[in-house]
Design a protein around this motif. Structure first.
Motif, PDB file in Angstrom:
ATOM      1  N   ASP A   6     -13.505  -6.647   2.399  1.00 13.26           N
ATOM      2  CA  ASP A   6     -13.399  -5.319   1.809  1.00 13.26           C
ATOM      3  C   ASP A   6     -14.758  -4.650   1.951  1.00 13.26           C
ATOM      4  O   ASP A   6     -15.656  -4.846   1.126  1.00 13.26           O
ATOM      5  N   VAL A  72      -4.241  -0.375  -7.772  1.00 11.69           N
ATOM      6  CA  VAL A  72      -3.626  -1.170  -6.706  1.00 11.69           C
ATOM      7  C   VAL A  72      -2.277  -0.574  -6.306  1.00 11.69           C
ATOM      8  O   VAL A  72      -1.912  -0.562  -5.124  1.00 11.69           O
ATOM      9  N   LYS A  76      -2.617   2.584  -2.133  1.00 14.52           N
ATOM     10  CA  LYS A  76      -2.080   1.585  -1.211  1.00 14.52           C
ATOM     11  C   LYS A  76      -2.866   1.491   0.091  1.00 14.52           C
ATOM     12  O   LYS A  76      -2.751   0.501   0.822  1.00 14.52           O
ATOM     13  N   MET A  80      -9.433  -2.621  -0.448  1.00 12.61           N
ATOM     14  CA  MET A  80      -9.089  -3.888  -1.095  1.00 12.61           C
ATOM     15  C   MET A  80      -7.625  -4.240  -0.896  1.00 12.61           C
ATOM     16  O   MET A  80      -7.286  -5.374  -0.524  1.00 12.61           O
ATOM     17  N   VAL A  81      -6.750  -3.281  -1.122  1.00 17.52           N
ATOM     18  CA  VAL A  81      -5.311  -3.532  -0.985  1.00 17.52           C
ATOM     19  C   VAL A  81      -4.944  -3.825   0.470  1.00 17.52           C
ATOM     20  O   VAL A  81      -4.148  -4.733   0.754  1.00 17.52           O
ATOM     21  N   GLY A  84      -5.807  -7.275   1.302  1.00 17.86           N
ATOM     22  CA  GLY A  84      -4.794  -8.165   0.739  1.00 17.86           C
ATOM     23  C   GLY A  84      -3.537  -8.210   1.583  1.00 17.86           C
ATOM     24  O   GLY A  84      -2.931  -9.276   1.772  1.00 17.86           O
ATOM     25  N   LYS A  85      -3.138  -7.068   2.108  1.00 17.80           N
ATOM     26  CA  LYS A  85      -1.952  -7.012   2.972  1.00 17.80           C
ATOM     27  C   LYS A  85      -2.171  -7.811   4.252  1.00 17.80           C
ATOM     28  O   LYS A  85      -1.238  -8.457   4.759  1.00 17.80           O
ATOM     29  N   LEU A 104      -9.022  -6.762  -8.020  1.00 19.96           N
ATOM     30  CA  LEU A 104      -8.861  -7.881  -7.089  1.00 19.96           C
ATOM     31  C   LEU A 104      -7.839  -8.874  -7.618  1.00 19.96           C
ATOM     32  O   LEU A 104      -7.040  -9.413  -6.858  1.00 19.96           O
ATOM     33  N   THR A 107      -4.585  -7.327  -6.963  1.00 15.84           N
ATOM     34  CA  THR A 107      -4.289  -7.449  -5.534  1.00 15.84           C
ATOM     35  C   THR A 107      -3.779  -8.847  -5.221  1.00 15.84           C
ATOM     36  O   THR A 107      -2.811  -9.026  -4.466  1.00 15.84           O
ATOM     37  N   VAL A 111      -0.112  -8.105  -4.316  1.00 14.13           N
ATOM     38  CA  VAL A 111      -0.116  -7.935  -2.859  1.00 14.13           C
ATOM     39  C   VAL A 111      -0.038  -9.284  -2.142  1.00 14.13           C
ATOM     40  O   VAL A 111       0.885  -9.529  -1.361  1.00 14.13           O
TER      41      VAL A 111
END
Length: 331
Positions: A6, A72, A76, A80-81, A84-85, A104, A107, A111
């Motif tokens: 991130d 979060v 989208k 950070m998100v 996570g994806k 986090l 996430t 996520v």
């Protein structure tokens, strides 16, 4: 292996994250680093990137002031998100962020997702000890409240982490408490004690906070409220002691000379520097998620990549998942 960072998270982002990521990429050319964030800003900072670093654009940023779950869900396309994806979709095997801790955690839960059988992921940083082995402490802030069953899950995950990442054959587990006697503590610790005795871990009993830095335990378990107070107290004490020493050593020529003589011994204090440890895993997520300190510099980010590499090389997530799936199969 592929690790997403991130790039926009943290007090010194994106400068520190980009610098740390590039340093890590040069140190470990077998690792692909994915910098997630504002492409234009990252390119302006990075210049020519190593061949094993690429940028994945994300248009939004979750700030320190944002409410975690709402951020979060609403942002989208935040760095950070999106990181996570990438983990959830298998494009990255791990993610590192120095951003909003609550976000986090969200996430990780919303996520990346939890490992089946684990109720709540736990933040598990290493606390340095006098013997140099360190103690893994969890939960140190992911969940303010916990049940006795959660503490048992923390103990099992912590035991697996110390075994897989640090090579300790039979990690010793302690329960953070106000006394060493089994009957001491609040309702949480009193109920957790017998459950830990029956759990598939090497449980030694209660440990008082004053003994943390000299404990023989490899893992300390507690709820996130007590754990976060413990962590912040240790960080504050270490910082205060270092500040006093620096002030005293600068008083005169003689004290400066004394500082030079003592410099090798004072290097022991580096054990208490979060930059040396890099990042703490959020154990229990179905993909490797690591939290770096909010004020991380490039060195801390690079060391976070080192931590991620060790965990991935030793199949940490797979080992935790296997243990909890085995438990489910036996029910």
């Amino acid at each position: 292996m592929r690790i997403a960072i991130d790039a926009m998270g943290g007090d010194h982002a994106p400068e520190a994250t980009v610098e740390g990521a590039i340093a890590a990429a040069k140190e470990w050319p077998d690792t692909e680093i994915i910098l997630v964030g504002d492409q234009a800003r990252i390119e302006a900072l990075a210049g020519s990137l190593p061949s094993n670093v690429r940028i994945h654009h994300a248009s939004e940023v979750i700030g320190a002031e944002d409410e975690p779950v709402k951020a979060v869900r609403r942002k989208k396309d935040s760095s950070m998100v999106v990181a996570g994806k990438l983990v959830r979709e298998g494009e990255a095997q791990a993610m590192i962020s120095a951003g909003n801790s609550g976000a986090l955690l969200a996430t990780g839960l919303l996520v990346v997702g939890r490992i089946p059988g684990i109720d709540r992921p736990a933040l598990a940083p290493m606390i340095p000890t006098m013997d140099g082995r360190g103690v893994l402490a969890l939960d140190l802030g992911a969940n303010m409240d916990a049940s006795p069953e959660h503490l048992v899950q923390y103990a099992i995950m912590g035991s697996i982490y110390r075994n897989k990442v640090h090579g300790i054959a039979k990690p010793k587990i302690g329960l953070l408490n106000v006394g060493t006697e089994a009957a001491k503590g609040n309702e949480l610790t009193k109920h957790a004690y017998p459950l830990l005795e029956e759990a598939p871990v090497h449980f030694l009993g209660n440990v008082e906070s004053r003994d943390i830095l000299q404990t023989e335990c490899d893992v300390i378990v507690c709820d996130g409220f007590a754990g976060n107070i413990l962590l912040k107290t240790l960080e504050g004490a270490a910082g205060t002691i270092m500040g006093i020493l620096k002030k005293q050593f600068k008083r005169s020529f003689m004290t400066k000379m004394a500082a030079l003589i003592m410099k090798p011994g004072l290097a022991e204090f580096k054990k208490f520097d979060y930059k040396e440890h890099g990042a703490a895993p959020l154990l229990g997520t179905n993909g490797l998620v690591l939290k770096s300190h909010g004020s991380s510099d490039a060195k801390a980010i690079k060391n976070g990549v080192r931590q991620a590499r060790i965990a991935l090389q030793n199949n940490l997530i797979e080992s935790i998942s296997k243990e909890f799936n085995r438990g489910s199969d036996n029910k």
